[in-house]
Design a protein around this motif. Structure first.
Motif, mmCIF file in Angstrom:
data_model
loop_
_atom_site.group_PDB
_atom_site.id
_atom_site.type_symbol
_atom_site.label_atom_id
_atom_site.label_comp_id
_atom_site.label_asym_id
_atom_site.label_seq_id
_atom_site.Cartn_x
_atom_site.Cartn_y
_atom_site.Cartn_z
ATOM 1 N N VAL A 26 0.854 -1.187 0.000
ATOM 2 C CA VAL A 26 0.000 0.000 0.000
ATOM 3 C C VAL A 26 0.888 1.235 0.000
ATOM 4 C CG1 VAL A 26 -1.903 1.211 1.130
ATOM 5 C CG2 VAL A 26 -1.769 -1.271 1.265
ATOM 6 N N SER A 27 1.456 1.537 -1.154
ATOM 7 C CA SER A 27 2.219 2.766 -1.322
ATOM 8 C C SER A 27 1.273 3.820 -1.885
ATOM 9 C CB SER A 27 3.381 2.544 -2.285
ATOM 10 O OG SER A 27 2.884 2.299 -3.593
ATOM 11 N N GLY A 36 -7.450 5.635 -9.486
ATOM 12 C CA GLY A 36 -7.620 6.395 -10.716
ATOM 13 C C GLY A 36 -7.403 7.882 -10.546
ATOM 14 N N VAL A 37 -6.512 8.239 -9.617
ATOM 15 C CA VAL A 37 -6.179 9.647 -9.390
ATOM 16 C C VAL A 37 -4.667 9.800 -9.421
ATOM 17 C CG1 VAL A 37 -8.240 10.031 -7.970
ATOM 18 C CG2 VAL A 37 -6.084 9.430 -6.861
ATOM 19 N N GLY A 38 -4.190 11.022 -9.456
ATOM 20 C CA GLY A 38 -2.751 11.266 -9.424
ATOM 21 C C GLY A 38 -2.196 11.114 -8.019
ATOM 22 N N LYS A 39 -0.912 10.796 -7.942
ATOM 23 C CA LYS A 39 -0.260 10.652 -6.639
ATOM 24 C C LYS A 39 -0.355 11.954 -5.845
ATOM 25 C CE LYS A 39 4.097 9.509 -4.414
ATOM 26 N NZ LYS A 39 5.503 9.167 -4.593
ATOM 27 N N GLY A 40 -0.263 13.095 -6.540
ATOM 28 C CA GLY A 40 -0.374 14.395 -5.872
ATOM 29 C C GLY A 40 -1.710 14.566 -5.168
ATOM 30 N N THR A 41 -2.773 14.022 -5.755
ATOM 31 C CA THR A 41 -4.102 14.091 -5.137
ATOM 32 C C THR A 41 -4.102 13.328 -3.813
ATOM 33 O OG1 THR A 41 -5.160 14.276 -7.290
ATOM 34 C CG2 THR A 41 -6.557 13.539 -5.468
ATOM 35 N N VAL A 42 -3.507 12.152 -3.821
ATOM 36 C CA VAL A 42 -3.431 11.349 -2.591
ATOM 37 C C VAL A 42 -2.588 12.084 -1.558
ATOM 38 C CG1 VAL A 42 -2.736 9.144 -1.583
ATOM 39 C CG2 VAL A 42 -3.690 9.199 -3.890
ATOM 40 N N PHE A 43 -1.441 12.581 -1.988
ATOM 41 C CA PHE A 43 -0.530 13.259 -1.074
ATOM 42 C C PHE A 43 -1.165 14.518 -0.491
ATOM 43 C CE2 PHE A 43 2.972 16.089 0.015
ATOM 44 C CZ PHE A 43 3.679 15.262 0.890
ATOM 45 N N ARG A 44 -1.812 15.333 -1.329
ATOM 46 C CA ARG A 44 -2.451 16.563 -0.836
ATOM 47 C C ARG A 44 -3.553 16.260 0.166
ATOM 48 N NH1 ARG A 44 -1.581 17.982 -6.014
ATOM 49 N NH2 ARG A 44 -3.658 17.411 -6.706
ATOM 50 N N ARG A 45 -4.313 15.203 -0.070
ATOM 51 C CA ARG A 45 -5.447 14.884 0.804
ATOM 52 C C ARG A 45 -5.012 14.237 2.118
ATOM 53 N NH1 ARG A 45 -8.553 14.564 4.149
ATOM 54 N NH2 ARG A 45 -10.681 13.893 4.095
ATOM 55 N N PHE A 46 -3.993 13.356 2.069
ATOM 56 C CA PHE A 46 -3.632 12.570 3.251
ATOM 57 C C PHE A 46 -2.222 12.849 3.767
ATOM 58 C CE2 PHE A 46 -6.904 10.217 0.981
ATOM 59 C CZ PHE A 46 -7.857 10.107 1.979
ATOM 60 N N GLY A 47 -1.378 13.463 2.963
ATOM 61 C CA GLY A 47 -0.041 13.825 3.408
ATOM 62 C C GLY A 47 0.988 12.716 3.359
ATOM 63 N N SER A 48 0.574 11.515 3.685
ATOM 64 C CA SER A 48 1.499 10.383 3.737
ATOM 65 C C SER A 48 0.695 9.092 3.867
ATOM 66 C CB SER A 48 2.426 10.507 4.952
ATOM 67 O OG SER A 48 1.662 10.408 6.152
ATOM 68 N N ARG A 49 1.403 7.980 3.816
ATOM 69 C CA ARG A 49 0.772 6.682 4.053
ATOM 70 C C ARG A 49 0.166 6.647 5.453
ATOM 71 N NH1 ARG A 49 2.393 0.949 3.508
ATOM 72 N NH2 ARG A 49 3.476 1.257 5.444
ATOM 73 N N THR A 50 0.898 7.213 6.409
ATOM 74 C CA THR A 50 0.408 7.258 7.789
ATOM 75 C C THR A 50 -0.916 8.016 7.848
ATOM 76 O OG1 THR A 50 2.646 7.143 8.674
ATOM 77 C CG2 THR A 50 0.950 8.027 10.135
#
Length: 173
Positions: A26-27, A36-50
């Motif tokens: 789960v990276s 189906g989204v960009g990595k930046g979207t995930v990072f902006r919303r959650f900041g990190s895996r944690t």
């Protein structure tokens, strides 16, 4: 929250959940691809895996949060504690992979996790109410430590539930 942001959030959480359930890595890259989204979207919303695991656990623990908020103290503290621990055991059993992944991701700052803090405060308060004078803070950490994802997997939910109940009764009697 805008509808596309809400839709992306849900897609990201579901993708992480599916990867966990499949036992896959789960990276943020994998989650973004599966959602189906960009990595930046995930990072902006959650900041990190944690942050992603914290949000997913908080979502799964919403019923427990509601129980804590609605508790009126009509039942004795020990009975309320046992009911909470039973629900937590069921939650852990349904979400073993999430509990284990969350623990690994949050290992460095486990005791600052918002969901853990809420559970700890509740368990500590109930222990203090049932047995004034005991170190409720320490005992709450001890009880919550029983919900380690790998331990849940090893023991099974019913044995965990039975054993944690026995421990809680012993600590509050």
């Amino acid at each position: 929250m805008r509808s596309d942001a809400t839709r992306n959030r849900e897609a990201i959480l579901r993708a992480a959940e599916q990867l966990l359930a499949a036992g896959e890595s789960v990276s943020l890259d994998r989650v973004a691809e599966a959602a189906g989204v960009g990595k930046g979207t995930v990072f902006r919303r959650f900041g990190s895996r944690t942050g992603l695991f914290q949000e997913l656990l908080a979502e799964r623990a919403e019923r427990l949060a509601a129980r804590i908020a609605a508790e009126d103290g009509a039942l004795p503290a020990t009975e309320r504690l046992l009911g909470f621990l039973d629900e937590l055991a069921e939650l852990a059993g349904r979400n073993i992979a999430l509990f284990a992944a969350h623990e690994r991701a949050c290992a460095e700052d486990k005791y600052a996790d918002p969901t853990y803090l809420r559970w700890h405060a509740h368990v500590s308060r109930l222990i203090a109410e049932a047995r004034p004078g005991r170190d409720a803070d320490f005992l709450a950490h001890t009880i919550l430590g029983s919900f380690d994802g790998e331990l849940v997997r090893h023991l099974g939910v019913e044995r965990l539930k039975r054993s944690v109940r026995e421990l809680a009764v012993d600590l509050t009697s």
